[in-house]
Design an enzyme around this catalytic site. Structure first.
Site, PDB file in Angstrom:
ATOM      1  N   ARG A 215      13.202  -1.764  -1.506  1.00 25.09           N
ATOM      2  CA  ARG A 215      12.756  -2.178  -0.599  1.00 25.09           C
ATOM      3  C   ARG A 215      11.716  -3.110  -0.909  1.00 25.09           C
ATOM      4  NH1 ARG A 215      14.581   0.345   4.168  1.00 25.09           N
ATOM      5  NH2 ARG A 215      16.259   1.390   3.878  1.00 25.09           N
ATOM      6  N   GLU A 217       9.276  -4.766   0.469  1.00 25.62           N
ATOM      7  CA  GLU A 217       8.169  -5.697   1.656  1.00 25.62           C
ATOM      8  C   GLU A 217       7.149  -5.767   1.364  1.00 25.62           C
ATOM      9  OE1 GLU A 217       8.993  -3.032   4.268  1.00 25.62           O
ATOM     10  OE2 GLU A 217      10.121  -2.034   4.163  1.00 25.62           O
ATOM     11  N   ARG A 223       2.125   3.201   4.276  1.00 31.43           N
ATOM     12  CA  ARG A 223       2.998   4.232   4.813  1.00 31.43           C
ATOM     13  C   ARG A 223       4.295   3.660   4.305  1.00 31.43           C
ATOM     14  NH1 ARG A 223       3.170   4.434  11.119  1.00 31.43           N
ATOM     15  NH2 ARG A 223       0.998   5.283  10.850  1.00 31.43           N
ATOM     16  N   HIS A 224       4.689   2.686   3.233  1.00 31.06           N
ATOM     17  CA  HIS A 224       5.040   2.046   2.263  1.00 31.06           C
ATOM     18  C   HIS A 224       5.672   1.604   1.484  1.00 31.06           C
ATOM     19  CE1 HIS A 224       5.556   0.275   6.950  1.00 31.06           C
ATOM     20  NE2 HIS A 224       6.810   0.305   6.702  1.00 31.06           N
ATOM     21  N   GLU A 357       7.428   7.587  11.164  1.00 30.09           N
ATOM     22  CA  GLU A 357       9.364   7.284  11.203  1.00 30.09           C
ATOM     23  C   GLU A 357       9.564   7.945  10.066  1.00 30.09           C
ATOM     24  OE1 GLU A 357      11.510   3.606  11.066  1.00 30.09           O
ATOM     25  OE2 GLU A 357      12.949   5.210   9.514  1.00 30.09           O
ATOM     26  N   SER A 360      15.996   7.596   9.559  1.00 30.63           N
ATOM     27  CA  SER A 360      17.165   6.962  10.810  1.00 30.63           C
ATOM     28  C   SER A 360      18.707   7.370  10.599  1.00 30.63           C
ATOM     29  CB  SER A 360      16.510   5.666  10.784  1.00 30.63           C
ATOM     30  OG  SER A 360      16.822   4.764  10.116  1.00 30.63           O
ATOM     31  N   ARG A 408       7.187  10.330   3.312  1.00 35.34           N
ATOM     32  CA  ARG A 408       6.726  10.275   4.575  1.00 35.34           C
ATOM     33  C   ARG A 408       7.182  11.918   4.894  1.00 35.34           C
ATOM     34  NH1 ARG A 408       8.549   4.853   7.599  1.00 35.34           N
ATOM     35  NH2 ARG A 408       7.566   3.011   6.318  1.00 35.34           N
TER      36      ARG A 408
END
Ligand code: AMO
Length: 434
Positions: A215, A217, A223-224, A357, A360, A408
């Site tokens: 990712r 980001e 948290r990433h 999170e 998902s 996570r």
């Protein structure tokens, strides 16, 4: 007679007055005139090597005195019971061999007497990882991944590997890492999404993958990561409720296995109280979630994703694991299935713990026409999804799945403050080395 090679943890009552061999790193040395203590550290822990000048060879004593910390040594000696030594035994050596001498000073203190910033620790991560407390994180991570594998195999899932060099986005076009692939444009995969769904059309029914996701980001948060490990499943003939059930039982199993098999490693986390979660987890509807956030001063317009700030506020009321369900269709990717009787909301869910999170997932759209429509609605070009769309035309079963972030999960389980702590060699906005 061959001398038995042992790890520190294996030294026991039966070794007393016997000779054994140990190999490892010089953790610490203490010299008091006629007495030297070496703490030898190996994969499993530490053991004390004691050299009373009177009882060891002069050569060995001389060498021990000069030993530099973190050098790799091999020690052969007699085991004695010693209640004051770690583990209850000490070794009186008759030989010490330096297998590789460490330079001094060390770039990072392995015994943690000198505190170090996370950045310094990550710059010299191989040394940081030698610290028993840090090793414990990765021993627990190993157990987590083993539990995932055991549980999903027991449930009939087969492990698969899908390509990481791909031609399209899955989770929205903005977070892709472009790469050059000969004369073509390519990307590092954001998620195995399209491939795990294709495997449903291939008839595998239940698959799982543990692999990297990439990712791009832009933001640097605790948290990433830019490269993370995702635990993904996909299952035919199950709906969103069916895969949520698998997910909550998996989380419970992981916690139970860690509690049972990692006691020694959990001891390094002083204030941690590992509570095995009860299933089923609470279900919180999206509508209710934004109401809670609004009551606490954070307005989220209906249809928008929940912000970090709102999740933090919602999480205050839900400290344990819970699902946020019934998300607006517009807030979720094109592959999430809208409810037949209320297409404004979708059969999708996020697994949360407090404000974080963890996963998902959703039941997926399996109707070809609806899928083409949804891809267009989110602003992507259906022409770029040729191979994927074809799988929906010739016998695609209804299916559902989820993706769970391994880091996570570990971070929340061990209450680590920064997600980078849960990866051996993290990749973030600024870090490409080591
Ligand atoms: P999503 O994008 O929510 O869903 O990702 C699933 C889970 O992966 C973890 N994760 C990350 N962890 C660390 N750093 C990141 N940058 C990062 N991005 C994601 C999170 C997240 O919950 N295809 C869907 C899953 C599915 O529907 O099956 C997907 O990728 O824990």
């Amino acid at each position: 007679m061959e001398v038995e090679v042992k790890h520190s943890i294996e030294v026991n009552q039966e070794d007393i007055d016997k000779k054994i061999k140990l190999r490892g790193w010089v953790h610490e040395t203490r010299v008091f005139g006629g007495l030297i203590f070496i703490v030898l550290r190996d994969r499993e822990g530490i053991v004390q090597i004691t050299l009373p000048k009177k009882f060891v060879e002069a050569e060995v004593f001389k060498l021990a005195k000069k030993l530099r910390r973190e050098s790799v040594i091999s020690v052969t000696g007699m085991v004695k019971e010693e209640s004051k030594a770690p583990g209850g035994y000490e070794i009186i050596p008759d030989s010490i061999t330096v297998l590789n001498e460490a330079d001094a000073p060390l770039p990072l203190d392995v015994v943690e007497k000198v505190p170090a910033e996370l950045d310094t620790r990550l710059d010299h991560r191989y040394l940081d990882l030698r610290r028993p407390r840090i090793q414990a994180i990765f021993r627990i991570r190993h157990q987590v991944l083993q539990s995932v594998n055991n549980f999903l195999c027991e449930e009939g899932y087969i492990e698969v590997n899908t390509p990481k060099i791909v031609s399209t986005a899955t989770e929205g076009g903005t977070e892709l890492f472009p790469i050059s692939y000969f004369e073509k444009e390519a990307f590092l995969n954001q998620s195995p999404q399209l491939y795990k769904q294709a495997l449903m059309a291939a008839g595998f029914e239940k698959v799982f993958e543990v692999g990297p996701i990439f990712r791009a980001e832009e933001h640097n948060t605790v948290r990433h990561l830019n490269e993370a490990i995702s635990i993904d499943i996909e299952a035919s003939f199950l709906d969103h409720e069916g895969v949520m059930d698998v997910l909550e039982r998996l989380i419970k199993r992981i916690y139970s296995d860690v509690a049972e098999n990692c006691k020694k490693y959990l001891n390094y986390f002083e204030n941690l109280e590992l509570r095995i979660p009860e299933v089923p987890f609470k279900r919180l509807k999206y509508d209710k979630a934004i109401e809670i956030a609004a009551q606490k001063g954070e307005e989220i317009p209906w249809g928008e994703d929940l912000t970090t700030a709102s999740l933090k506020l919602i999480g205050e009321d839900f400290p344990d694991h819970y699902f946020i369900v019934d998300w607006p269709t517009v807030s979720k990717p094109f592959y999430a299935m809208p409810f037949e009787d209320d297409p404004e909301i979708s059969k999708s869910f996020d697994l949360m713990i407090g404000g974080l999170e963890l996963a998902s997932g959703a039941q997926r759209v399996h109707n070809y026409d609806l899928l083409v429509k949804r891809i267009g609605e989110v602003g992507l070009n259906p022409e770029n999804f040729g191979f994927y769309l074809e799988t929906f035309r010739y016998g695609m079963p209804p299916h559902a799945g989820w993706g769970l972030g391994a880091e996570r999960l570990l971070m929340s389980m061990l209450e680590l403050k920064n997600i980078r702590e849960s990866v051996m060699f993290p990749r973030d906005r600024n870090r490409l080395v080591p």
